[in-house]
Design an enzyme around this catalytic site. Sequence first.
Site, short mmCIF file in Angstrom:
data_model
loop_
_atom_site.label_atom_id
_atom_site.label_comp_id
_atom_site.label_asym_id
_atom_site.label_seq_id
_atom_site.Cartn_x
_atom_site.Cartn_y
_atom_site.Cartn_z
N GLU A 1 44.69 -10.12 -14.25
CA GLU A 1 46.20 -9.89 -13.59
C GLU A 1 47.32 -10.44 -14.68
O GLU A 1 47.14 -11.28 -15.11
CB GLU A 1 46.46 -10.38 -12.26
CG GLU A 1 45.45 -10.20 -11.07
CD GLU A 1 45.80 -8.77 -10.66
OE1 GLU A 1 46.86 -8.15 -10.82
OE2 GLU A 1 44.99 -8.07 -9.97
N CYS B 1 45.29 -14.05 -2.69
CA CYS B 1 44.97 -13.95 -4.03
C CYS B 1 46.36 -14.27 -5.00
O CYS B 1 46.43 -15.24 -5.71
CB CYS B 1 44.29 -12.85 -4.63
SG CYS B 1 42.60 -12.68 -4.06
N HIS C 1 40.71 -9.92 -10.86
CA HIS C 1 40.16 -9.40 -9.56
C HIS C 1 38.93 -8.66 -10.07
O HIS C 1 38.87 -8.06 -11.05
CB HIS C 1 41.17 -8.33 -8.93
CG HIS C 1 42.21 -8.89 -7.80
ND1 HIS C 1 43.37 -9.10 -7.81
CD2 HIS C 1 41.62 -9.29 -6.50
CE1 HIS C 1 44.12 -9.56 -6.82
NE2 HIS C 1 42.73 -9.82 -6.13
N1 PCA Z 1 40.50 -11.17 -2.18
C1 PCA Z 1 41.81 -11.44 -1.51
C2 PCA Z 1 41.92 -12.82 -0.88
C3 PCA Z 1 40.67 -13.51 -1.34
C4 PCA Z 1 39.96 -12.32 -2.28
O1 PCA Z 1 38.94 -12.65 -2.68
C5 PCA Z 1 43.12 -10.98 -2.22
O2 PCA Z 1 43.12 -10.05 -3.17
O3 PCA Z 1 44.29 -11.18 -2.02
#
Ligand code: PCA
EC number: 3.4.19.3
Length: 200
Positions: A78, A141, A165
């Site tokens: 990100e 996240c 991610h």
């Molecule tokens: N993904 C979520 C919260 C926890 C996770 O693993 C997100 O992308 O916000």
Amino acid sequence: MKILVTGFDPFGGEKINPAIEAVKRLPNEIAGNKIIKLEVPTIFYQSADVVKKAIEKENPEMVINVGQAGGRGAITPERIAINFQSGSTPDNSGKGPKEGKIQADGLDGYFTQLPIKKMVTAIRHAGIPAQISNSAGTYVCNHLFYEIQYLIHHDYPDLKGGFIHIPYLPSQTKNGRYPSMSLENMVVGLTAAIKAAAMC
Ligand code: PCA
């Protein structure tokens, strides 16, 4: 270098979260760097408290948070954490977020200190799909990513922080409606990304 790598626990009705599963399977050392692994609850505020405590205790030079982004088909470092939270899915405390700013006096956004282009290249060289993401969303996240950036900017100017991610696992694709990635490939991709980040 000491690198803290965190992974979220399952949320939103899922039985598994690839983030903590992949983080648990990372080597304990990557290119001479010590990897400290930490499971984080998918809960607004509490997730950041847990990671902040680990930063205080371990004093790492780098912190990388890993989360699941169901629907994505690649590993996605990100670029930016934004000062906003919203979302209709309750977190693991059973509550949704209070919609609005995460930190009243924080900047609108903070860019990661990690070399995301180099990380994407390294993941691809390892044979795993990767691309930069320009939004970590507005759920837990992004909340954690933003809180750690806020901490870096206020208390830990030398700490490097970032967020990655990862896609669903094959078992989570709701009968093939979403892309997925094997756990083995996630571990290979994350290892390549961490190695590239540590070299900068
Ligand atoms: N993904 C979520 C919260 C926890 C996770 O693993 C997100 O992308 O916000």
